[in-house]
Design a protein around this motif. Structure first.
Motif, PDB file in Angstrom:
ATOM      1  N   PRO A 165       8.773  11.296   2.197  1.00 27.15           N
ATOM      2  CA  PRO A 165       9.426  10.012   2.976  1.00 27.15           C
ATOM      3  C   PRO A 165       8.137   9.219   3.457  1.00 27.15           C
ATOM      4  CG  PRO A 165       9.589  12.033   4.281  1.00 27.15           C
ATOM      5  CD  PRO A 165       9.320  12.441   2.887  1.00 27.15           C
ATOM      6  N   ASP A 166       7.171   9.648   3.644  1.00 21.38           N
ATOM      7  CA  ASP A 166       5.997   8.709   4.115  1.00 21.38           C
ATOM      8  C   ASP A 166       4.916   8.152   2.995  1.00 21.38           C
ATOM      9  OD1 ASP A 166       6.937   9.169   6.768  1.00 21.38           O
ATOM     10  OD2 ASP A 166       5.695  11.205   6.885  1.00 21.38           O
ATOM     11  N   ARG A 167       5.303   8.568   1.895  1.00 22.05           N
ATOM     12  CA  ARG A 167       4.703   8.079   0.716  1.00 22.05           C
ATOM     13  C   ARG A 167       5.593   7.000  -0.193  1.00 22.05           C
ATOM     14  NH1 ARG A 167       2.139  13.070  -2.120  1.00 22.05           N
ATOM     15  NH2 ARG A 167       0.916  11.730  -3.432  1.00 22.05           N
ATOM     16  N   CYS A 168       5.205   6.418  -1.216  1.00 19.63           N
ATOM     17  CA  CYS A 168       5.872   5.706  -2.091  1.00 19.63           C
ATOM     18  C   CYS A 168       5.901   6.465  -3.491  1.00 19.63           C
ATOM     19  CB  CYS A 168       5.626   4.275  -2.253  1.00 19.63           C
ATOM     20  SG  CYS A 168       4.484   3.802  -3.034  1.00 19.63           S
ATOM     21  N   ILE A 169       6.811   6.234  -4.428  1.00 24.10           N
ATOM     22  CA  ILE A 169       6.839   6.626  -5.340  1.00 24.10           C
ATOM     23  C   ILE A 169       6.741   5.524  -6.519  1.00 24.10           C
ATOM     24  CG2 ILE A 169       7.963   8.056  -7.377  1.00 24.10           C
ATOM     25  CD1 ILE A 169       7.682   9.636  -4.627  1.00 24.10           C
ATOM     26  N   LEU A 170       5.336   5.606  -7.219  1.00 23.04           N
ATOM     27  CA  LEU A 170       5.015   4.632  -8.000  1.00 23.04           C
ATOM     28  C   LEU A 170       5.280   4.977  -9.374  1.00 23.04           C
ATOM     29  CD1 LEU A 170       3.648   1.861  -8.643  1.00 23.04           C
ATOM     30  CD2 LEU A 170       1.455   3.116  -8.484  1.00 23.04           C
ATOM     31  N   VAL A 171       6.010   4.245 -10.278  1.00 24.30           N
ATOM     32  CA  VAL A 171       6.584   4.678 -11.641  1.00 24.30           C
ATOM     33  C   VAL A 171       6.070   3.573 -12.420  1.00 24.30           C
ATOM     34  CG1 VAL A 171       8.574   4.935 -13.198  1.00 24.30           C
ATOM     35  CG2 VAL A 171       8.811   5.664 -10.706  1.00 24.30           C
ATOM     36  N   GLY A 172       5.241   4.177 -13.362  1.00 28.12           N
ATOM     37  CA  GLY A 172       4.699   3.192 -14.493  1.00 28.12           C
ATOM     38  C   GLY A 172       5.824   3.135 -15.526  1.00 28.12           C
ATOM     39  N   LYS A 226       2.651  -3.125   3.574  1.00 24.19           N
ATOM     40  CA  LYS A 226       2.405  -1.864   2.995  1.00 24.19           C
ATOM     41  C   LYS A 226       3.359  -0.711   3.936  1.00 24.19           C
ATOM     42  CE  LYS A 226      -1.590   1.571   2.473  1.00 24.19           C
ATOM     43  NZ  LYS A 226      -3.060   1.684   2.573  1.00 24.19           N
ATOM     44  N   GLU A 227       3.270  -0.839   5.114  1.00 25.93           N
ATOM     45  CA  GLU A 227       4.008   0.116   5.752  1.00 25.93           C
ATOM     46  C   GLU A 227       5.684   0.150   5.308  1.00 25.93           C
ATOM     47  OE1 GLU A 227       3.216   2.670   7.988  1.00 25.93           O
ATOM     48  OE2 GLU A 227       1.239   2.022   7.314  1.00 25.93           O
ATOM     49  N   ALA A 228       6.281  -1.142   5.079  1.00 29.08           N
ATOM     50  CA  ALA A 228       7.462  -1.092   4.629  1.00 29.08           C
ATOM     51  C   ALA A 228       7.646  -0.483   3.423  1.00 29.08           C
ATOM     52  CB  ALA A 228       8.081  -2.681   4.418  1.00 29.08           C
ATOM     53  N   LEU A 229       6.685  -0.048   2.463  1.00 34.73           N
ATOM     54  CA  LEU A 229       7.061   0.541   1.338  1.00 34.73           C
ATOM     55  C   LEU A 229       7.143   1.937   1.397  1.00 34.73           C
ATOM     56  CD1 LEU A 229       4.382  -1.476  -0.840  1.00 34.73           C
ATOM     57  CD2 LEU A 229       6.969  -1.707  -0.981  1.00 34.73           C
ATOM     58  N   ARG A 230       6.924   2.527   2.493  1.00 36.36           N
ATOM     59  CA  ARG A 230       6.988   4.312   2.579  1.00 36.36           C
ATOM     60  C   ARG A 230       8.488   4.540   2.578  1.00 36.36           C
ATOM     61  NH1 ARG A 230       2.382   6.140   4.631  1.00 36.36           N
ATOM     62  NH2 ARG A 230       0.978   4.752   5.776  1.00 36.36           N
ATOM     63  N   GLY A 231       8.521   5.550   1.625  1.00 33.14           N
ATOM     64  CA  GLY A 231      10.053   6.181   1.100  1.00 33.14           C
ATOM     65  C   GLY A 231      10.564   5.190   0.109  1.00 33.14           C
ATOM     66  N   SER A 232       9.672   4.315  -0.540  1.00 30.95           N
ATOM     67  CA  SER A 232      10.403   3.210  -1.607  1.00 30.95           C
ATOM     68  C   SER A 232       9.911   3.788  -2.840  1.00 30.95           C
ATOM     69  CB  SER A 232      10.031   2.062  -1.230  1.00 30.95           C
ATOM     70  OG  SER A 232      10.474   1.594   0.091  1.00 30.95           O
ATOM     71  N   ILE A 233      10.657   3.120  -3.986  1.00 32.70           N
ATOM     72  CA  ILE A 233      10.372   3.363  -5.224  1.00 32.70           C
ATOM     73  C   ILE A 233       9.793   2.167  -5.649  1.00 32.70           C
ATOM     74  CG2 ILE A 233      11.250   3.629  -7.444  1.00 32.70           C
ATOM     75  CD1 ILE A 233      13.417   5.428  -6.291  1.00 32.70           C
ATOM     76  N   ARG A 247      -4.039   0.513  -4.745  1.00 33.11           N
ATOM     77  CA  ARG A 247      -4.489   0.808  -3.650  1.00 33.11           C
ATOM     78  C   ARG A 247      -3.589   0.287  -2.453  1.00 33.11           C
ATOM     79  NH1 ARG A 247     -10.937  -0.247  -4.937  1.00 33.11           N
ATOM     80  NH2 ARG A 247     -10.866   1.259  -7.068  1.00 33.11           N
ATOM     81  N   ARG A 248      -2.838  -0.701  -2.420  1.00 32.24           N
ATOM     82  CA  ARG A 248      -2.173  -1.355  -1.473  1.00 32.24           C
ATOM     83  C   ARG A 248      -0.994  -0.801  -0.941  1.00 32.24           C
ATOM     84  NH1 ARG A 248      -1.189  -7.381  -3.779  1.00 32.24           N
ATOM     85  NH2 ARG A 248      -2.836  -6.801  -4.827  1.00 32.24           N
ATOM     86  N   LEU A 249      -0.700   0.410  -1.695  1.00 29.35           N
ATOM     87  CA  LEU A 249       0.607   1.231  -1.436  1.00 29.35           C
ATOM     88  C   LEU A 249       0.454   2.347  -0.708  1.00 29.35           C
ATOM     89  CD1 LEU A 249       1.822   0.962  -5.250  1.00 29.35           C
ATOM     90  CD2 LEU A 249       2.487  -0.447  -3.340  1.00 29.35           C
ATOM     91  N   PRO A 250       1.412   2.744  -0.064  1.00 29.31           N
ATOM     92  CA  PRO A 250       1.173   3.780   0.975  1.00 29.31           C
ATOM     93  C   PRO A 250       1.205   5.377   0.219  1.00 29.31           C
ATOM     94  CG  PRO A 250       3.458   2.914   1.156  1.00 29.31           C
ATOM     95  CD  PRO A 250       2.635   2.196   0.064  1.00 29.31           C
ATOM     96  N   ASP A 251       0.064   5.803   0.007  1.00 27.73           N
ATOM     97  CA  ASP A 251      -0.119   7.101  -0.606  1.00 27.73           C
ATOM     98  C   ASP A 251       0.603   7.419  -1.700  1.00 27.73           C
ATOM     99  OD1 ASP A 251      -1.156   9.731  -1.029  1.00 27.73           O
ATOM    100  OD2 ASP A 251      -0.216  10.385   0.852  1.00 27.73           O
ATOM    101  N   PRO A 252       0.515   6.472  -2.996  1.00 26.44           N
ATOM    102  CA  PRO A 252       1.594   6.824  -3.865  1.00 26.44           C
ATOM    103  C   PRO A 252       1.671   8.225  -4.541  1.00 26.44           C
ATOM    104  CG  PRO A 252      -0.046   5.340  -4.486  1.00 26.44           C
ATOM    105  CD  PRO A 252      -0.389   5.621  -3.144  1.00 26.44           C
ATOM    106  N   VAL A 253       2.951   8.606  -4.961  1.00 25.38           N
ATOM    107  CA  VAL A 253       3.039   9.896  -5.849  1.00 25.38           C
ATOM    108  C   VAL A 253       3.144   8.913  -7.300  1.00 25.38           C
ATOM    109  CG1 VAL A 253       4.580  11.730  -6.555  1.00 25.38           C
ATOM    110  CG2 VAL A 253       4.376  10.943  -4.266  1.00 25.38           C
ATOM    111  N   THR A 254       2.166   9.304  -8.258  1.00 26.63           N
ATOM    112  CA  THR A 254       2.097   8.647  -9.304  1.00 26.63           C
ATOM    113  C   THR A 254       2.895   9.283 -10.327  1.00 26.63           C
ATOM    114  OG1 THR A 254      -0.101   7.907  -8.873  1.00 26.63           O
ATOM    115  CG2 THR A 254       0.728   7.796 -11.150  1.00 26.63           C
ATOM    116  N   ALA A 255       4.100   8.377 -11.036  1.00 27.22           N
ATOM    117  CA  ALA A 255       4.769   8.923 -12.070  1.00 27.22           C
ATOM    118  C   ALA A 255       4.898   7.859 -13.215  1.00 27.22           C
ATOM    119  CB  ALA A 255       6.492   8.797 -11.394  1.00 27.22           C
TER     120      ALA A 255
END
Length: 333
Positions: A165-172, A226-233, A247-255
């Motif tokens: 919930p404190d990261r974002c999921i970044l989907v390519g 950036k903070e608004a993107l935590r927990g987002s897709i 790099r502007r994203l909050p600690d993204p999980v890379t998908a």
């Protein structure tokens, strides 16, 4: 004996000789029949283009208005020169994608372009068309390629979001087709929050919406904090997964959403933590089922894993040959 030589591979793609026109030509020509909007099939600079209205809109977005555009809706037939007719049918690949049935002197040849058999809320479903020759892709033409249900992959994506919930999921996701399908499937799974986009995806998503494909609330990463993107897709083109923009994203999980995520090496090459096997092409079982269902006198293979499919056709006593059409490739699927 029929040889179907009135359609044959040439320098620019598949050439329809009596009509003096090309299918998905790789260079500017006088007359082009275009199956869909991906860059290895639809290119700019043609004098006259026959395609579905949706594909013409995609080409206009990518290349600007040029030449004469002839819209052909699904089920409609156009008469070309030399006694050739062309009928467009849904291919189920991306918005506006079409198979093209060519008829001449009592012979029927279907060029599928790229296609898939699974339901997709963003485009019309594939419709089998009876023919003498089926011209097919073989992007995933090996038995190892069997795609999982997309519902399972979307559930994995939402589970990863819940775990972090404190990261974002970044989907390519490829800009045309894949990004919109992932969004639509997330909506179908009940995810109704804003999905954030890389700017390179915005115009194509808006084009889909203009063609009655609802995508729900979308926002641009560049217009939020950036903070608004935590927990987002967040969705981006595959090339942006590991560049400075991320790099502007909050600690993204890379998908990454692609049929190629079945291959672990490809996931590792892109530093993907969450590979999502989501493809807009037929897998091996769907490919061979389609050939059996259409039951053509001959199967021609344009691109992909030609050897595997040729061997299957040989084992099942189905005449087949590889065309090795220049210019078609395996996009990020």
């Amino acid at each position: 004996m029929r040889d179907f030589s009135w359609v044959r591979p040439g320098d620019a793609g598949l050439y329809v000789a009596p009509a003096d026109c090309w299918i998905d030509p790789g260079a500017p020509v006088e007359r082009a029949l275009v199956t869909h909007g991906h860059g290895d099939h639809a290119r700019g600079g043609h004098a006259r283009v026959f395609a579905t209205p949706e594909t013409l809109a995609i080409m206009a977005l990518r290349y600007g208005e040029a030449g004469e555009s002839v819209p052909v809706r699904y089920g409609a037939t156009v008469e070309l020169a030399g006694g050739v007719t062309a009928t467009f049918a849904p291919a189920g690949h991306v918005l506006g994608s079409a198979q093209i049935l060519l008829q001449h002197a009592g012979e029927r040849i279907v060029v599928t372009g790229d296609y898939k058999r699974r339901p997709d809320p963003t485009c019309a479903p594939f419709a089998p068309v009876a023919c003498d020759v089926l011209v097919t892709e073989a992007t995933f033409g090996l038995p190892v390629f069997v795609h999982p249900p997309i519902e399972e992959e979307i559930a994995r994506l939402l589970h990863a979001r819940a775990l972090h919930p404190d990261r974002c999921i970044l989907v390519g996701a490829y800009a045309l087709g894949k990004a919109q399908r992932v969004i639509a499937e997330l909506r179908r799974a009940g995810h109704d929050e804003t999905i954030w986009l890389h700017g390179a995806l915005e115009r194509m998503c808006r084009l889909y919406e203009e063609h009655d494909v609802p995508l729900g609330p979308l926002g641009l990463v560049m217009e939020t904090m950036k903070e608004a993107l935590r927990g987002s897709i967040v969705l981006c083109p595959p090339g942006a997964l590991n560049d400075r923009w991320a790099r502007r994203l909050p600690d993204p999980v890379t998908a990454m959403a692609s049929g190629w995520m079945r291959v672990r090496q490809r996931a590792r090459q892109r530093n993907v933590e969450l590979p999502l096997v989501i493809s807009d092409h037929v897998d091996w079982n769907e490919l061979t089922r389609t050939i059996a269902e259409v039951d053509p006198a001959e199967t021609w293979i344009t691109h992909g894993r030609e050897d595997g499919l040729l061997r299957w056709c040989e084992l099942h006593q189905r005449p087949a040959r590889a065309l090795a059409v220049v210019g078609l490739y395996d996009e990020d699927d």
